[in-house]
Motif scaffolding. Structure first.
Motif, PDB file in Angstrom:
ATOM      1  N   ASP A 201       0.514  -1.376   0.112  1.00 29.07           N
ATOM      2  CA  ASP A 201       0.224  -0.215  -0.170  1.00 29.07           C
ATOM      3  C   ASP A 201       0.735   1.239   0.043  1.00 29.07           C
ATOM      4  O   ASP A 201       2.142   1.371   0.181  1.00 29.07           O
ATOM      5  CB  ASP A 201      -0.805  -0.119   1.265  1.00 29.07           C
ATOM      6  CG  ASP A 201      -2.045  -0.964   1.072  1.00 29.07           C
ATOM      7  OD1 ASP A 201      -2.412  -1.591   0.056  1.00 29.07           O
ATOM      8  OD2 ASP A 201      -2.703  -1.071   2.374  1.00 29.07           O
ATOM      9  N   LYS A 202       0.675   2.300  -0.668  1.00 28.01           N
ATOM     10  CA  LYS A 202       0.827   3.483  -0.841  1.00 28.01           C
ATOM     11  C   LYS A 202      -0.012   4.461   1.004  1.00 28.01           C
ATOM     12  O   LYS A 202      -1.163   4.530   0.921  1.00 28.01           O
ATOM     13  CB  LYS A 202       0.448   4.254  -1.664  1.00 28.01           C
ATOM     14  CG  LYS A 202       1.081   5.901  -1.949  1.00 28.01           C
ATOM     15  CD  LYS A 202       0.869   6.637  -3.412  1.00 28.01           C
ATOM     16  CE  LYS A 202       1.814   8.244  -3.423  1.00 28.01           C
ATOM     17  NZ  LYS A 202       1.042   8.670  -4.139  1.00 28.01           N
ATOM     18  N   VAL A 203       0.973   4.906   0.897  1.00 26.18           N
ATOM     19  CA  VAL A 203       0.493   5.973   2.330  1.00 26.18           C
ATOM     20  C   VAL A 203      -0.602   7.114   2.026  1.00 26.18           C
ATOM     21  O   VAL A 203       0.045   7.499   1.416  1.00 26.18           O
ATOM     22  CB  VAL A 203       1.635   6.047   3.426  1.00 26.18           C
ATOM     23  CG1 VAL A 203       1.374   7.062   4.501  1.00 26.18           C
ATOM     24  CG2 VAL A 203       2.060   4.795   3.661  1.00 26.18           C
ATOM     25  N   SER A 204      -1.308   7.317   2.078  1.00 24.41           N
ATOM     26  CA  SER A 204      -2.087   8.812   2.359  1.00 24.41           C
ATOM     27  C   SER A 204      -1.229   9.252   2.550  1.00 24.41           C
ATOM     28  O   SER A 204      -0.276   9.812   3.185  1.00 24.41           O
ATOM     29  CB  SER A 204      -3.366   9.051   3.516  1.00 24.41           C
ATOM     30  OG  SER A 204      -3.119   9.723   5.169  1.00 24.41           O
ATOM     31  N   ALA A 205      -1.652  10.555   2.021  1.00 26.00           N
ATOM     32  CA  ALA A 205      -0.863  12.585   1.908  1.00 26.00           C
ATOM     33  C   ALA A 205      -1.097  12.633   3.026  1.00 26.00           C
ATOM     34  O   ALA A 205      -0.204  13.383   3.375  1.00 26.00           O
ATOM     35  CB  ALA A 205      -1.387  12.652   1.228  1.00 26.00           C
ATOM     36  N   THR A 206      -2.022  12.602   3.742  1.00 30.99           N
ATOM     37  CA  THR A 206      -2.513  12.944   5.514  1.00 30.99           C
ATOM     38  C   THR A 206      -1.497  11.684   6.207  1.00 30.99           C
ATOM     39  O   THR A 206      -1.115  12.543   6.896  1.00 30.99           O
ATOM     40  CB  THR A 206      -3.692  13.042   5.789  1.00 30.99           C
ATOM     41  OG1 THR A 206      -4.632  13.212   5.024  1.00 30.99           O
ATOM     42  CG2 THR A 206      -3.803  13.356   7.730  1.00 30.99           C
ATOM     43  N   ASP A 207      -0.632  11.190   6.257  1.00 32.05           N
ATOM     44  CA  ASP A 207       0.141   9.728   6.781  1.00 32.05           C
ATOM     45  C   ASP A 207       0.991  10.706   6.391  1.00 32.05           C
ATOM     46  O   ASP A 207       2.227  10.757   7.096  1.00 32.05           O
ATOM     47  CB  ASP A 207      -0.420   8.585   6.961  1.00 32.05           C
ATOM     48  CG  ASP A 207      -1.987   8.476   7.811  1.00 32.05           C
ATOM     49  OD1 ASP A 207      -2.534   9.216   8.655  1.00 32.05           O
ATOM     50  OD2 ASP A 207      -2.468   7.439   7.518  1.00 32.05           O
ATOM     51  N   ALA A 208       1.072  10.614   5.248  1.00 34.56           N
ATOM     52  CA  ALA A 208       2.155  10.946   4.706  1.00 34.56           C
ATOM     53  C   ALA A 208       3.455  12.136   5.515  1.00 34.56           C
ATOM     54  O   ALA A 208       4.491  12.414   5.769  1.00 34.56           O
ATOM     55  CB  ALA A 208       2.585  11.068   3.038  1.00 34.56           C
ATOM     56  N   ALA A 209       2.331  13.445   5.476  1.00 33.29           N
ATOM     57  CA  ALA A 209       2.599  14.653   5.878  1.00 33.29           C
ATOM     58  C   ALA A 209       3.259  14.346   7.526  1.00 33.29           C
ATOM     59  O   ALA A 209       4.586  14.464   7.702  1.00 33.29           O
ATOM     60  CB  ALA A 209       1.735  14.985   5.966  1.00 33.29           C
ATOM     61  N   VAL A 210       2.753  13.230   8.476  1.00 34.24           N
ATOM     62  CA  VAL A 210       3.114  12.655   9.876  1.00 34.24           C
ATOM     63  C   VAL A 210       4.397  11.912   9.763  1.00 34.24           C
ATOM     64  O   VAL A 210       4.804  12.504  10.471  1.00 34.24           O
ATOM     65  CB  VAL A 210       1.974  11.787   9.896  1.00 34.24           C
ATOM     66  CG1 VAL A 210       2.498  12.107  12.004  1.00 34.24           C
ATOM     67  CG2 VAL A 210       0.647  13.210  10.443  1.00 34.24           C
ATOM     68  N   LEU A 211       4.566  11.179   8.788  1.00 32.59           N
ATOM     69  CA  LEU A 211       5.723  10.329   8.666  1.00 32.59           C
ATOM     70  C   LEU A 211       6.986  11.386   8.237  1.00 32.59           C
ATOM     71  O   LEU A 211       8.362  11.083   8.797  1.00 32.59           O
ATOM     72  CB  LEU A 211       5.362   9.638   7.485  1.00 32.59           C
ATOM     73  CG  LEU A 211       4.597   7.726   8.060  1.00 32.59           C
ATOM     74  CD1 LEU A 211       4.416   6.924   7.027  1.00 32.59           C
ATOM     75  CD2 LEU A 211       5.572   7.406   9.335  1.00 32.59           C
ATOM     76  N   ALA A 212       6.866  11.966   7.352  1.00 29.08           N
ATOM     77  CA  ALA A 212       7.501  13.420   7.247  1.00 29.08           C
ATOM     78  C   ALA A 212       8.057  13.891   7.985  1.00 29.08           C
ATOM     79  O   ALA A 212       9.669  13.864   8.736  1.00 29.08           O
ATOM     80  CB  ALA A 212       7.727  14.131   5.928  1.00 29.08           C
ATOM     81  N   GLU A 213       7.343  14.219   8.993  1.00 29.13           N
ATOM     82  CA  GLU A 213       7.850  14.588  10.368  1.00 29.13           C
ATOM     83  C   GLU A 213       8.101  13.711  11.372  1.00 29.13           C
ATOM     84  O   GLU A 213       9.501  14.253  11.733  1.00 29.13           O
ATOM     85  CB  GLU A 213       6.484  15.534  10.773  1.00 29.13           C
ATOM     86  CG  GLU A 213       6.084  17.040  10.204  1.00 29.13           C
ATOM     87  CD  GLU A 213       7.044  17.718  10.241  1.00 29.13           C
ATOM     88  OE1 GLU A 213       7.987  18.250  10.951  1.00 29.13           O
ATOM     89  OE2 GLU A 213       6.826  18.231   9.114  1.00 29.13           O
ATOM     90  N   ALA A 214       7.954  13.008  11.387  1.00 25.12           N
ATOM     91  CA  ALA A 214       8.444  11.746  12.703  1.00 25.12           C
ATOM     92  C   ALA A 214       9.924  10.954  11.499  1.00 25.12           C
ATOM     93  O   ALA A 214      10.388  11.282  12.414  1.00 25.12           O
ATOM     94  CB  ALA A 214       7.333  10.735  12.205  1.00 25.12           C
ATOM     95  N   LEU A 215      10.118  11.057  10.413  1.00 24.16           N
ATOM     96  CA  LEU A 215      11.596  10.958   9.988  1.00 24.16           C
ATOM     97  C   LEU A 215      12.585  11.767  10.456  1.00 24.16           C
ATOM     98  O   LEU A 215      13.743  11.305  10.133  1.00 24.16           O
ATOM     99  CB  LEU A 215      11.293  10.601   8.540  1.00 24.16           C
ATOM    100  CG  LEU A 215      12.083   9.994   7.364  1.00 24.16           C
ATOM    101  CD1 LEU A 215      12.646   8.636   8.188  1.00 24.16           C
ATOM    102  CD2 LEU A 215      12.060   9.697   6.364  1.00 24.16           C
TER     103      LEU A 215
END
Length: 96
Positions: free
Chosen positions: A35-49
């Protein structure tokens, strides 16, 4: 008693590392391998990373998006898909 350490991912604020880990674990469990991660979740993951101990290496030339793939021993994990076409897996628990 160990003091709670707050964690912030952009506008999301967690009172403790335990809460942040639980949030990211729940996010991971919403997806199946491939699965590709949704844009909303991707924004959180970018900050977490950005908090990952190897953030610069994992982010590389830039983040295109995120996906979920199989990992060792039948588990699954997040992968960062970079702007240059390369990918890297990362542990979400290391982002706390």
């Amino acid at each position: 008693m160990v003091a709670k350490k707050p964690v912030r991912y952009g506008t999301l604020h967690f009172e403790s590392q335990k809460d942040a880990k639980a949030f990211l674990n729940a996010m991971l469990n919403r997806y199946d391998p491939g699965d590709k991660v949704s844009a909303t979740d991707a924004a959180v993951l970018a900050e977490a990373l950005k908090l990952h101990p190897e953030a610069d290496e994992k982010i590389g030339p830039g983040i295109k998006d995120f996906s979920v793939r199989s990992a060792e021993f039948g588990s699954k994990c997040f992968w960062v898909n970079r702007t240059d076409g390369t990918t890297a897996k990362f542990s979400h628990t290391a982002c706390v």
